[in-house]
Design a protein around this motif. Structure first.
Motif, short mmCIF file in Angstrom:
data_model
loop_
_atom_site.label_atom_id
_atom_site.label_comp_id
_atom_site.label_asym_id
_atom_site.label_seq_id
_atom_site.Cartn_x
_atom_site.Cartn_y
_atom_site.Cartn_z
N HIS A 54 0.84 -1.20 0.00
CA HIS A 54 0.00 0.00 0.00
C HIS A 54 0.87 1.26 0.00
N ILE A 55 1.91 1.25 -0.84
CA ILE A 55 2.86 2.36 -0.86
C ILE A 55 2.20 3.66 -1.31
N ILE A 56 1.00 3.55 -1.86
CA ILE A 56 0.27 4.77 -2.23
C ILE A 56 0.06 5.68 -1.03
N GLU A 57 0.16 5.14 0.19
CA GLU A 57 -0.01 5.97 1.37
C GLU A 57 1.02 7.10 1.41
N LEU A 58 2.20 6.87 0.83
CA LEU A 58 3.22 7.91 0.82
C LEU A 58 2.84 9.05 -0.13
N ASP A 59 2.21 8.72 -1.25
CA ASP A 59 1.70 9.76 -2.15
C ASP A 59 0.59 10.56 -1.48
N ARG A 60 -0.26 9.85 -0.73
CA ARG A 60 -1.35 10.54 -0.04
C ARG A 60 -0.79 11.48 1.04
N THR A 215 -5.90 10.26 2.33
CA THR A 215 -5.25 9.28 3.20
C THR A 215 -5.47 7.88 2.63
N ASN A 216 -4.72 6.94 3.14
CA ASN A 216 -4.94 5.53 2.79
C ASN A 216 -4.79 4.68 4.03
#
Length: 395
Positions: A54-60, A215-216
Motif C-alpha cells: 500500500h505504498i500509495i499511502e506515501l503519495d497521499r 489518506t490511505n
C-alpha cells in the motif's frame, strides 16, 4: 553558547514547540499531525518506504503536506527508503503472501506484522529528533499515532514496548534528556482519533473531507489507489467513520453503502463469535437475543456489596452499588445509572406491552427495562436488570 529552550523555539514572533513524528499518510498519523499543528508545534515528519503493498499511502501523505501548505501550515516532510533492507523481512504487507480479509482483531491478521518494523522506524525518528534538538538548542518531542486498537495484533504498538525502547534510546545517546515521547492516542481507538481530527480541523479551519480523502488505510488498494474495503484495516476505518456519523471521503472500489454494509456484517459476525465463546448460554440469550432470566434466579437480585456493575459483554460501567435497592421485583433494581453509562433506551412493544428497553450504549447488549415506579427521592425510576447481563466488581 545558545540557551536551551524547553521544547519550544521562536518562529518569527511566535514561540513554537518542536515535534518529530512518523507520517505514513494513514488515518492515525494524519490525525496526529493535525493535533500537533493545533497545539502550535513546528512539525517535522518522516514517511517510510519499506516495500509495502500500500505504498500509495506515501503519495497521499505528500498530498496532505501540499494541502496544508496552501492553508498556511508549513510541514517539513522527508521520506526514508528502507525497501531494500526490509525486503528480507516476512509479512503479507511486503511479500507475495495474500493480505487477509476479515475483522481487524482476528488471528490471521498477524500475517500483516512486519518484524521489528516500529523499532526500526522509532530508531530513525529518535536520531532525527536528537539532530533537531541540537540544531535548535531545544527540547523536541517524538509523537507517534499508535492506539489501543493496534495492541491485539501489533506488539510493537503497545505502551510498554515504547517505554522500554525509549529507555534504551535514552541510555544509548548523549543529550537524550532533550527528547520526550508523546503517545496521545495510546488509550484511544479509531473513533476517538477521528473525533480528535474533527476538533483539529475546526480549530485550524481545514476541510476534514479533503484531508481524509488524501489518506490511505487499506492494506490492499487497487492499481488506481481505491481501497478494497475488505482488509482488517479497512473494516476498522469504515466502522469508525460510521460511528461518528460520517461517510468516509476516501474512494472505495464499491459504493459507500455497499462498503459499509460489508463492514457491519463482518463486525456482527466477529462479535457474535466472540460473545458465543465468552458468555454462558443464558448470558448470550439475554444480552444478544433479548431474553429474560426467570425472576428470583439471578445472582445479583439480593446482592448488596459495595462496588460497580459492568456490562458482561464489553466491561462498560453501568451501575454503582449506591444506586441499587431492594425492589422485591425478582431482578436487580437500580434507581440511578453510572455517571458514564449513557444507557440506551428503546421503545419495546413486544408481547402486547408498552415498555422501555435499556441496552448498553457501547455494545448494544440487552440489559432489561426501566419503569417509573422507583424511589421518588432518586427520580422515580427503576432499572429492572437481568443478572446475566452484568458483572460485579468490588471497590
Amino acid at each position: 553558547m545558545a540557551a536551551v529552550v524547553t521544547n519550544t523555539q521562536m518562529d518569527g514572533d511566535r514561540l513554537t514547540k518542536i515535534a518529530v513524528m512518523a507520517f505514513s499518510g494513514g488515518m492515525d498519523s494524519t490525525s496526529l499531525l493535525l493535533r500537533l499543528l493545533r497545539e502550535s508545534n513546528k512539525v517535522y515528519t518522516i514517511g517510510f518506504n519499506y516495500g509495502q503493498k500500500h505504498i500509495i499511502e506515501l503519495d497521499r501523505a505528500q498530498k496532505n503536506i501540499e494541502y496544508l501548505q496552501t492553508c498556511g501550515f508549513i510541514v517539513e516532510h522527508k521520506t526514508v527508503d528502507l525497501s531494500s533492507i526490509m525486503s528480507m523481512f516476512t509479512g503479507s504487507l511486503t511479500s507475495g503472501e495474500k493480505i487477509p480479509e476479515g475483522h481487524y482483531e482476528q488471528e490471521q491478521m498477524k500475517s500483516t506484522v512486519v518484524p521489528n518494523r516500529n523499532a526500526i522506524f522509532a530508531s530513525i525518528i529518535y536520531g532525527y529528533a536528537l539532530s533537531k534538538s541540537i540544531e535548535y538548542s531545544s527540547e523536541v518531542s517524538i509523537s507517534l499515532g499508535v492506539h489501543s486498537g493496534d495492541h491485539a495484533i501489533y506488539p510493537d504498538c503497545r505502551p510498554e514496548f515504547y517505554q522500554v525502547l525509549n529507555h534504551a534510546f535514552a541510555i544509548g545517546n548523549w543529550d537524550s534528556e532533550k527528547i520526550t515521547l508523546d503517545l496521545p492516542y495510546i488509550d484511544g481507538d479509531k473513533i476517538s482519533i477521528l473525533q480528535d481530527a474533527l476538533i483539529s480541523c475546526k480549530e485550524l479551519s481545514l476541510n476534514f473531507d479533503t484531508i481524509f480523502a488524501n489518506t490511505n488505510t487499506s492494506y490492499e488498494p487497487d492499481e488506481i489507489g481505491r481501497s478494497s474495503g475488505k482488509t482488517g484495516s479497512d473494516i476498522e476505518r469504515i466502522l469508525a467513520f460510521h460511528a461518528i456519523g460520517r461517510e468516509d471521503p476516501v474512494e472505495y472500489q464499491n459504493t459507500w453503502s455497499d462498503t459499509l454494509a460489508h463492514a457491519l456484517k463482518i463486525e456482527e459476525e466477529y462479535r457474535d463469535k466472540m460473545y458465543r465463546e465468552k458468555l454462558t448460554d443464558l448470558q448470550y440469550q439475554v444480552t444478544r437475543n433479548s431474553a429474560t432470566e426467570r425472576a428470583f434466579t439471578g445472582i445479583y437480585d439480593k446482592h448488596f456489596e459495595t462496588g460497580t456493575y459492568y456490562c458482561i459483554c464489553c466491561n462498560h460501567p453501568l451501575f454503582e452499588s449506591i444506586g441499587k435497592y431492594n425492589s422485591g421485583c425478582g431482578w436487580p433494581a437500580f434507581h440511578t445509572e453510572h455517571n458514564s453509562a449513557k444507557i440506551s433506551r428503546i421503545e419495546d412493544h413486544a408481547y402486547g406491552m408498552n415498555r422501555i428497553e435499556v441496552r448498553c450504549s457501547k455494545c448494544d447488549a440487552h440489559l432489561g427495562h426501566v419503569f417509573n415506579d422507583g424511589p421518588r427521592e432518586h427520580g422515580g425510576e427503576r432499572y429492572c436488570i437481568n443478572s446475566a447481563s452484568i458483572e460485579f466488581r468490588d471497590s
